[in-house]
Scaffold this motif. Structure first.
Motif, PDB file in Angstrom:
ATOM      1  N   GLU B  75      46.250  60.784  88.708  1.00  0.00           N
ATOM      2  CA  GLU B  75      47.488  60.068  89.036  1.00  0.00           C
ATOM      3  C   GLU B  75      47.249  58.579  88.908  1.00  0.00           C
ATOM      4  OE1 GLU B  75      49.028  61.374  92.759  1.00  0.00           O
ATOM      5  OE2 GLU B  75      48.843  63.448  92.109  1.00  0.00           O
ATOM      6  N   LEU B  76      47.630  58.044  87.767  1.00  0.00           N
ATOM      7  CA  LEU B  76      47.302  56.657  87.480  1.00  0.00           C
ATOM      8  C   LEU B  76      48.530  55.765  87.562  1.00  0.00           C
ATOM      9  CD1 LEU B  76      44.882  57.469  84.612  1.00  0.00           C
ATOM     10  CD2 LEU B  76      44.270  56.303  86.696  1.00  0.00           C
ATOM     11  N   GLY B  77      49.632  56.291  88.036  1.00  0.00           N
ATOM     12  CA  GLY B  77      50.826  55.465  88.156  1.00  0.00           C
ATOM     13  C   GLY B  77      51.773  55.655  86.988  1.00  0.00           C
ATOM     14  N   ARG B  78      52.817  54.845  86.981  1.00  0.00           N
ATOM     15  CA  ARG B  78      53.840  54.990  85.955  1.00  0.00           C
ATOM     16  C   ARG B  78      53.928  53.720  85.134  1.00  0.00           C
ATOM     17  NH1 ARG B  78      56.227  59.461  86.026  1.00  0.00           N
ATOM     18  NH2 ARG B  78      55.662  60.804  87.773  1.00  0.00           N
ATOM     19  N   SER B  79      54.352  53.912  83.891  1.00  0.00           N
ATOM     20  CA  SER B  79      54.488  52.761  83.020  1.00  0.00           C
ATOM     21  C   SER B  79      55.684  51.925  83.462  1.00  0.00           C
ATOM     22  CB  SER B  79      54.683  53.222  81.580  1.00  0.00           C
ATOM     23  OG  SER B  79      55.154  52.154  80.801  1.00  0.00           O
ATOM     24  N   MET B  80      55.493  50.613  83.428  1.00  0.00           N
ATOM     25  CA  MET B  80      56.551  49.713  83.838  1.00  0.00           C
ATOM     26  C   MET B  80      57.730  49.784  82.872  1.00  0.00           C
ATOM     27  SD  MET B  80      55.698  45.798  84.507  1.00  0.00           S
ATOM     28  CE  MET B  80      56.304  45.170  82.956  1.00  0.00           C
ATOM     29  N   ARG B  81      57.439  50.102  81.641  1.00  0.00           N
ATOM     30  CA  ARG B  81      58.481  49.983  80.618  1.00  0.00           C
ATOM     31  C   ARG B  81      59.452  51.146  80.640  1.00  0.00           C
ATOM     32  NH1 ARG B  81      55.749  49.391  75.267  1.00  0.00           N
ATOM     33  NH2 ARG B  81      57.582  48.412  74.382  1.00  0.00           N
ATOM     34  N   ASP B  82      58.925  52.391  80.715  1.00  0.00           N
ATOM     35  CA  ASP B  82      59.860  53.510  80.676  1.00  0.00           C
ATOM     36  C   ASP B  82      59.679  54.463  81.854  1.00  0.00           C
ATOM     37  OD1 ASP B  82      57.429  54.341  79.841  1.00  0.00           O
ATOM     38  OD2 ASP B  82      58.015  54.793  77.788  1.00  0.00           O
ATOM     39  N   GLY B  83      58.842  54.088  82.817  1.00  0.00           N
ATOM     40  CA  GLY B  83      58.702  54.899  84.011  1.00  0.00           C
ATOM     41  C   GLY B  83      58.003  56.235  83.792  1.00  0.00           C
ATOM     42  N   ARG B  84      57.406  56.424  82.614  1.00  0.00           N
ATOM     43  CA  ARG B  84      56.718  57.688  82.382  1.00  0.00           C
ATOM     44  C   ARG B  84      55.317  57.636  82.972  1.00  0.00           C
ATOM     45  NH1 ARG B  84      56.479  58.107  76.403  1.00  0.00           N
ATOM     46  NH2 ARG B  84      55.181  59.909  76.877  1.00  0.00           N
ATOM     47  N   VAL B  90      49.362  57.273  77.446  1.00  0.00           N
ATOM     48  CA  VAL B  90      48.115  56.918  76.763  1.00  0.00           C
ATOM     49  C   VAL B  90      47.624  58.082  75.902  1.00  0.00           C
ATOM     50  CG1 VAL B  90      45.716  56.259  77.096  1.00  0.00           C
ATOM     51  CG2 VAL B  90      47.474  55.270  78.541  1.00  0.00           C
ATOM     52  N   LEU B  91      47.663  59.292  76.485  1.00  0.00           N
ATOM     53  CA  LEU B  91      47.068  60.430  75.772  1.00  0.00           C
ATOM     54  C   LEU B  91      47.790  60.729  74.454  1.00  0.00           C
ATOM     55  CD1 LEU B  91      46.076  62.907  78.602  1.00  0.00           C
ATOM     56  CD2 LEU B  91      44.603  61.473  77.170  1.00  0.00           C
ATOM     57  N   GLU B  92      49.108  60.502  74.412  1.00  0.00           N
ATOM     58  CA  GLU B  92      49.811  60.821  73.166  1.00  0.00           C
ATOM     59  C   GLU B  92      49.426  59.862  72.039  1.00  0.00           C
ATOM     60  OE1 GLU B  92      53.860  60.521  74.291  1.00  0.00           O
ATOM     61  OE2 GLU B  92      54.055  58.436  73.648  1.00  0.00           O
ATOM     62  N   ARG B  93      48.791  58.719  72.400  1.00  0.00           N
ATOM     63  CA  ARG B  93      48.345  57.778  71.377  1.00  0.00           C
ATOM     64  C   ARG B  93      46.935  58.091  70.884  1.00  0.00           C
ATOM     65  NH1 ARG B  93      50.975  52.667  70.224  1.00  0.00           N
ATOM     66  NH2 ARG B  93      52.777  52.517  71.573  1.00  0.00           N
ATOM     67  N   VAL B  94      46.217  58.933  71.623  1.00  0.00           N
ATOM     68  CA  VAL B  94      44.805  59.144  71.294  1.00  0.00           C
ATOM     69  C   VAL B  94      44.594  59.702  69.879  1.00  0.00           C
ATOM     70  CG1 VAL B  94      42.750  60.466  71.916  1.00  0.00           C
ATOM     71  CG2 VAL B  94      44.014  59.272  73.668  1.00  0.00           C
ATOM     72  N   PRO B  95      45.378  60.707  69.431  1.00  0.00           N
ATOM     73  CA  PRO B  95      45.122  61.237  68.091  1.00  0.00           C
ATOM     74  C   PRO B  95      45.205  60.171  66.994  1.00  0.00           C
ATOM     75  CG  PRO B  95      46.596  62.688  69.283  1.00  0.00           C
ATOM     76  CD  PRO B  95      46.415  61.482  70.136  1.00  0.00           C
ATOM     77  N   SER B  96      46.168  59.263  67.113  1.00  0.00           N
ATOM     78  CA  SER B  96      46.284  58.207  66.103  1.00  0.00           C
ATOM     79  C   SER B  96      45.027  57.359  66.056  1.00  0.00           C
ATOM     80  CB  SER B  96      47.465  57.289  66.422  1.00  0.00           C
ATOM     81  OG  SER B  96      48.653  57.962  66.215  1.00  0.00           O
ATOM     82  N   VAL B 272      49.392  51.028  82.655  1.00  0.00           N
ATOM     83  CA  VAL B 272      48.883  51.478  81.359  1.00  0.00           C
ATOM     84  C   VAL B 272      47.523  50.839  81.079  1.00  0.00           C
ATOM     85  CG1 VAL B 272      49.360  51.574  78.897  1.00  0.00           C
ATOM     86  CG2 VAL B 272      51.222  51.814  80.520  1.00  0.00           C
ATOM     87  N   VAL B 273      47.405  49.530  81.360  1.00  0.00           N
ATOM     88  CA  VAL B 273      46.130  48.843  81.121  1.00  0.00           C
ATOM     89  C   VAL B 273      45.015  49.526  81.906  1.00  0.00           C
ATOM     90  CG1 VAL B 273      44.858  46.688  81.405  1.00  0.00           C
ATOM     91  CG2 VAL B 273      47.229  46.626  80.676  1.00  0.00           C
ATOM     92  N   GLN B 274      45.314  49.791  83.179  1.00  0.00           N
ATOM     93  CA  GLN B 274      44.322  50.417  84.052  1.00  0.00           C
ATOM     94  C   GLN B 274      43.889  51.779  83.495  1.00  0.00           C
ATOM     95  OE1 GLN B 274      45.792  50.759  88.100  1.00  0.00           O
ATOM     96  NE2 GLN B 274      45.074  52.848  88.106  1.00  0.00           N
ATOM     97  N   ALA B 275      44.865  52.574  83.055  1.00  0.00           N
ATOM     98  CA  ALA B 275      44.541  53.903  82.523  1.00  0.00           C
ATOM     99  C   ALA B 275      43.682  53.784  81.272  1.00  0.00           C
ATOM    100  CB  ALA B 275      45.825  54.667  82.218  1.00  0.00           C
ATOM    101  N   ILE B 276      44.018  52.828  80.391  1.00  0.00           N
ATOM    102  CA  ILE B 276      43.256  52.708  79.145  1.00  0.00           C
ATOM    103  C   ILE B 276      41.837  52.237  79.440  1.00  0.00           C
ATOM    104  CG2 ILE B 276      43.086  51.493  76.940  1.00  0.00           C
ATOM    105  CD1 ILE B 276      46.094  51.433  76.848  1.00  0.00           C
ATOM    106  N   VAL B 277      41.705  51.247  80.338  1.00  0.00           N
ATOM    107  CA  VAL B 277      40.366  50.738  80.657  1.00  0.00           C
ATOM    108  C   VAL B 277      39.499  51.863  81.213  1.00  0.00           C
ATOM    109  CG1 VAL B 277      39.085  49.231  82.219  1.00  0.00           C
ATOM    110  CG2 VAL B 277      41.060  48.360  80.996  1.00  0.00           C
ATOM    111  N   LEU B 278      40.069  52.647  82.136  1.00  0.00           N
ATOM    112  CA  LEU B 278      39.286  53.742  82.713  1.00  0.00           C
ATOM    113  C   LEU B 278      38.915  54.763  81.648  1.00  0.00           C
ATOM    114  CD1 LEU B 278      41.153  54.219  86.074  1.00  0.00           C
ATOM    115  CD2 LEU B 278      38.820  53.428  85.745  1.00  0.00           C
TER     116      LEU B 278
END
Lengths: 299, 311
Positions: B75-84, B90-96, B272-278
């Motif tokens: 549970e890393l929180g929600r994105s400020m931009r779209d509340g997801r 983050v994970l949906e960007r990983v394959p790219s 989002v930053v926190q999730a990516i850094v971790l």
């Protein structure tokens, strides 16, 4: 007494001899290194005299002369390296950027060296749990790419010039810490450190006056190797729009804004890109060469 | 060997705890996390609910432990931009991102190692000089400049390849080339010096003195010993790939994690930053641990010891 004096004289003589042989070796500088040194002297001169030599103020706009060509592409001598999308003189901006980027790189290198060496000495002096803590910090900075760490800090704290320089200062601190710790521990094994300690010198005196001079050449070499990395890091962050903020300008910043005009006005981006690359290349060539010449741990 | 594995595991755990602590400290130092993560214009009820959910009304040390708990339950929180949920953002960007970094890593290995070995075996030859010039250039030309030069040549002037986006596999060529070159240069330089060091060892002289053909000396004795220091740098190169992805994805507008990180930093989307850094930290720690274990397996001298510090 006589013994001490004669040994001091001998030490002085050998020091002089070493200095002379260093000068001789400097005389036999390869041509590539000479070019590198000349380029760096030029960059330093530009940085120091930036206000005197820049033909325009770097923020001065000339909206009738937007995106004008540099001289070698058929432009006018009024703007030797052309102008950008707001009609600002690229040469003037380049000069100011060189000063900014060098200032940041110098500041950050010195901060990194001071922090790293201090922590390394602290680890070597106290050993035990303090040393373990420092080593854990070293592990931590190896665990995450510095660019990502820097981005996270900028995200949380926002951006200011002071914070930015301090942040870059933490790049490579762990390298100095590791070197300083290792060399200080081995230095303490030597007779001179034990002697100074037995004579009652304080730790400040022992580390500052006796151990530091002995490891200085290794540290200087690591500083010359870290310096270009900081230039590249600064320009990378500024390129991403997360480093130096307008109206200030740095080399990476210029490349970043020049990117929008890559197809129509590539000169905006090519001049700072060349300076970044050439400077990083020259410092690292010089660093490699110095390492081969000076670093006692290598031979 | 078991002791070695356990000590590596322990060090990896300590590193991860330190990364989480770092995020916690930075998050707390930068102001009220509720305001920061939810955004200043979030409704007060939402902020209160957030405070309650994250236990921000509790003492600091309890917060610290519940922060760990939240992170390890994802549970890393929600994105400020779209509340997801940030983890899915983050994970949906990983394959790219993997679509760029994995081929780039292969390019590093396939180009860098043979180039370094060849240069070391033919020291001071023309090809050695060329490899070294490329290696030094690869260090001095930052990836964003290389990327833009490639765009200038292949997209703007020649018009062969697209400069941005993710429409077809053609879009991936320039980013992979950019990331591949830098890492290959580094690896070539490192492999060359590792190989040169091994070739100067007495056992190489012994091996050729006892009449082994040179190819056997190189394959059986030199390469295997030079592989040991080279493996250590691979963990280090992973960090370079991640940092490279941040820059290169931004230049080529490639919708990966790196570009997401830059956008989130610019927008101060801290969840989002926190999730990516971790995520990056955990990946790196795991990779470094695997490298260490490999190192222990490859080098019999290392059994039961920590490996020497990376240079």
């Amino acid at each position: 007494m006589v013994d001490t004096i004669s040994s001091t004289v001998a030490a002085g003589g050998s020091l002089l001899a070493r200095f002379r042989s260093l000068l001789e070796r400097l005389n036999r500088m390869p041509i590539l290194i000479t070019i590198a040194v000349l380029w760096l002297v030029l960059m330093l001169a530009i940085a120091v005299s930036a206000d005197l030599i820049s033909p325009y103020r770097f923020t001065q706009m000339d909206l009738r002369n937007r995106l004008s060509l540099p001289v070698f592409m058929g432009g006018s001598w009024a703007h030797i390296l052309g102008t950008d999308e707001l009609g600002r003189d690229v040469l003037s901006r380049l000069i100011t950027s060189i000063r900014m980027s060098l200032l940041i790189a110098f500041g950050a290198t010195i901060i990194g060296a001071v922090v790293g060496v201090t922590l390394g000495f602290v680890a070597a002096h106290f050993r035990g749990i303090v040393e373990q803590a420092v080593l854990a910090l070293v592990d931590f900075s190896a665990a995450i790419p510095f660019l990502v760490l820097a981005l996270a800090v900028l995200a949380f704290f926002g951006n200011s010039l002071v914070l930015f320089v301090c942040l870059l200062g933490f790049h490579a601190w762990e390298r100095y810490a590791r070197i300083a710790r290792g060399l200080a521990i081995s230095g303490r094994m030597h007779g001179y450190a034990a002697a100074v300690h037995q004579l009652g010198a304080s730790p400040w005196r022992l580390y500052g006056r006796h151990i530091l001079p002995n490891i200085a050449s290794t540290l200087i070499v690591s500083m010359t190797l870290a310096f270009p990395e900081i230039i590249l890091l600064e320009s990378g962050l500024s390129f991403l729009g997360l480093g130096i903020q307008p109206p200030d300008t740095s080399l990476g910043n210029m490349v970043g804004f020049g990117r929008e005009y890559l197809s129509s006005a590539p000169w905006i981006m090519l001049a700072p890109a060349f300076v970044i690359t050439a400077t990083a290349l020259c410092v690292s060539l010089l660093g490699d060469w110095l390492r081969d010449r000076l670093d006692p741990t290598l031979s | 060997m078991l002791h070695y594995l356990l000590s590596r595991l322990l060090r990896a755990a300590v590193s991860i705890i330190m990364v989480v602590t770092f995020v916690f400290v930075v998050l707390r130092m930068s102001g009220d996390p509720a305001m920061v993560i939810m955004g200043a214009d979030a409704p007060p009820e939402a902020i209160d609910a957030f405070r309650k959910a994250w236990g921000l009304d509790q003492p600091l040390w309890i917060q610290y432990f519940s922060f760990f708990e939240a992170i390890f339950s994802g549970e890393l929180g929600r994105s400020m931009r779209d509340g997801r949920d940030v983890l899915s953002v983050v994970l949906e960007r990983v394959p790219s991102t993997l679509a760029l970094t994995v081929p780039a890593f292969l390019v590093n290995l396939v180009v860098g190692v043979p180039a370094g070995v060849y240069a070391a075996l033919h020291r001071n030859s023309l090809i050695d000089r060329c490899v070294m010039v490329m290696a030094v250039t690869g260090f001095a030309v930052p990836s964003f400049i290389l990327a833009m030069l490639l765009v200038l040549i292949f997209s703007v002037n020649l018009g062969w390849l697209p400069s941005a986006g993710q429409d077809s596999w053609l879009n991936a060529i320039l980013p992979i080339a950019t990331m591949g070159f830098g890492g290959a240069a580094l690896l070539a330089r490192f492999t060359r010096s590792a190989m040169l060091e091994v070739l100067g060892q007495p056992y190489i002289r012994t091996a050729s003195a006892k009449g082994l053909p040179w190819s056997a000396v190189v394959w059986r004795h030199a390469l295997q010993n030079a592989a040991i220091p080279t493996i250590t740098i691979i963990g280090f190169m992973l960090g370079g790939l991640v940092a490279g992805a941040v820059v290169v994805e931004s230049v080529f507008s490639w919708p990966g994690v790196g570009r997401l990180l830059v956008i989130s930093v610019a927008n101060r989307d801290l969840g989002v930053v926190q999730a990516i850094v971790l995520m990056i930290a955990i990946t790196m720690v795991a990779a470094n641990m695997i490298v260490d274990v490999l190192y222990g397996l490859v080098d019999p001298r290392m059994h039961g010891q920590a490996r020497p510090a990376r240079r």
